[in-house]
Enzyme design. Structure first.
Site, PDB file in Angstrom:
ATOM      1  CG  HIS A  31      -0.367  -0.366   2.459  1.00 46.48           C
ATOM      2  ND1 HIS A  31       0.508   0.626   3.006  1.00 46.48           N
ATOM      3  CD2 HIS A  31      -0.234  -1.369   3.220  1.00 46.48           C
ATOM      4  CE1 HIS A  31       0.931   0.164   4.315  1.00 46.48           C
ATOM      5  NE2 HIS A  31       0.476  -1.218   4.363  1.00 46.48           N
ATOM      6  CG  HIS A  34       4.303  -1.847   1.808  1.00 48.73           C
ATOM      7  ND1 HIS A  34       2.978  -2.143   2.046  1.00 48.73           N
ATOM      8  CD2 HIS A  34       5.161  -2.476   2.830  1.00 48.73           C
ATOM      9  CE1 HIS A  34       2.981  -2.877   2.756  1.00 48.73           C
ATOM     10  NE2 HIS A  34       4.123  -3.097   3.417  1.00 48.73           N
ATOM     11  N   GLY A 144       8.706   1.417   8.539  1.00 46.19           N
ATOM     12  CA  GLY A 144       7.558   2.330   9.073  1.00 46.19           C
ATOM     13  C   GLY A 144       7.386   2.738  10.281  1.00 46.19           C
ATOM     14  CE  LYS A 146       0.500  -0.197  10.210  1.00 46.92           C
ATOM     15  NZ  LYS A 146      -0.014  -1.229  11.131  1.00 46.92           N
TER      16      LYS A 146
END
Ligand code: PAF
Length: 279
Positions: A31, A34, A144, A146
Site C-alpha cells: 500500500h 510501503h 515504517g 507504524k
C-alpha cells in the site's frame, strides 16, 4: 526490474551492484505506506531492493498466516512503477531449510506491547530480518513508524549484532480520514472499516490532552480506552503510554512518550501509534 527467487540469485545480482543499496523488506500486500519506504530508499541510494516474503515464523496464529492478504502480481507491478531495481521473492523453504535451527532473539524490549500479546512474533521478525540483511547486504534499510516496536527491535538488533546498516524510519501514511495504512485494512468489511477509525480517534485524544498539559500516564491511557469502549465493534488488546526507549509503561510523561494501541475490529487486529512530545 529483476526478480530474484533464490538466495543464490539474489547474491549474484547484488555482487554486480556498485554504489549504495537501499532495502525495503515487506510481507507484500503493498500500500502507500510501503511505497513511501521505496521512495525514501530511491532518493537516498543508487539501487533499491525490495523483498516480498510472508514470513511464517512471525505469525503465531496459523489462521492469521493463512488469511494474510497476498497479491504478488499487483505488488510486482507497483514496485516496477516505483522504479525498484530488484525484488527478492523467495519461497519459504529457501529462507527456512527444513532443518533450520538458528533463530534470533532480541530480549527485554520485546517483553511488552506486541511482544507480550504475540509471543514469538519478534523472534520471527528478528530472524527473518537478520537473514534478509545477510542476503541483500544493504547500506540502508527502511521501516515504517507504524510498527514502532518493530523499529525499536530492529535498531537494537543492528546495534547488538554490529550490522553496518543504517536504519531509516519513515512516517506512518494515513488515509484522509486518519486510518493508518496497513495490509490488514483489506480484510475489513465496510462497517469494520468505519469502526477502525476509533484507533486514530483515540490517539488524537491522547495528543489533545498532552498538548493541553496532561502528563499523567494513566489519565492518557484511560482517555484512549474510553474512546475505544464507545465503539461496539472494537475489542482492545492493549492501550499504552510508554517510554520511547524501553517501551515500559509510564506513570508520568516527562518529555516524550509513545502512545500506542492494538485493537481487534471484527477479527482483524490493527495497531497504531503516535509520539507524544513536548515542544
Ligand atoms: O513489517 C513487516 O512488513 C515485516 O515484519 C518485515 C519487516 C518485512 C519482516 O517480515
Amino acid at each position: 526490474m529483476r526478480i530474484a527467487a533464490t538466495v543464490a540469485e539474489m547474491r549474484a545480482v547484488r555482487r554486480d551492484m556498485t554504489g549504495d543499496v537501499g532495502f525495503v523488506p515487506t510481507l507484500g500486500a503493498l500500500h502507500e505506506g510501503h511505497l513511501s519506504l521505496v521512495r525514501a530508499a530511491r532518493e537516498q541510494n543508487q539501487h533499491t531492493v525490495a523483498s516480498i516474503f510472508v514470513n511464517p515464523t512471525q505469525f503465531g496464529d496459523p489462521d492469521d498466516f493463512a488469511s494474510y492478504p497476498r497479491d504478488p502480481e499487483r505488488d510486482l507491478a507497483l514496485l516496477r512503477d516505483e522504479g525498484v531495481d530488484i525484488v527478492f521473492l523467495p519461497e519459504s523453504a529457501e529462507i527456512y531449510p527444513a532443518d533450520a535451527s538458528t533463530f534470533v532473539e532480541v530480549e527485554h524490549i520485546t517483553d511488552t506491547l506486541e511482544g507480550e500479546h504475540r509471543p514469538g512474533h519478534f523472534r520471527g521478525v528478528a530472524t527473518v530480518v537478520t537473514k534478509l540483511f545477510q542476503i541483500v547486504r544493504p547500506q540502508r534499510a527502511y521501516f515504517g513508524r507504524k510498527d514502532a516496536q518493530q523499529l525499536a527491535v530492529i535498531r537494537r538488533l543492528v546495534r547488538d549484532l554490529h550490522f553496518d546498516i543504517e536504519i531509516v524510519a519513515v512516517p506512518t501514511v494515513r488515509e484522509p480520514d486518519g486510518l493508518a495504512m496497513s495490509s490488514r485494512n483489506a480484510l475489513l468489511s465496510v462497517s469494520d472499516r468505519q469502526a477502525a477509525l476509533v484507533l486514530s480517534r483515540a490517539l488524537r485524544r491522547a495528543e489533545e490532552l498532552f498538548a493541553a498539559g496532561e502528563r499523567d500516564g494513566e489519565t492518557l491511557r484511560s482517555a484512549m480506552r474510553g474512546i475505544i469502549a464507545a465503539e461496539p465493534q472494537a475489542q482492545v488488546d492493549y492501550v499504552s503510554v510508554a517510554d520511547t526507549e524501553t517501551l515500559r509503561e509510564l506513570a508520568r510523561v516527562e518529555h516524550a512518550a509513545l502512545a500506542s494501541l492494538a485493537v481487534r475490529i471484527g477479527g482483524v487486529r490493527l495497531i497504531d501509534n503516535v509520539e507524544l512530545k513536548s515542544e
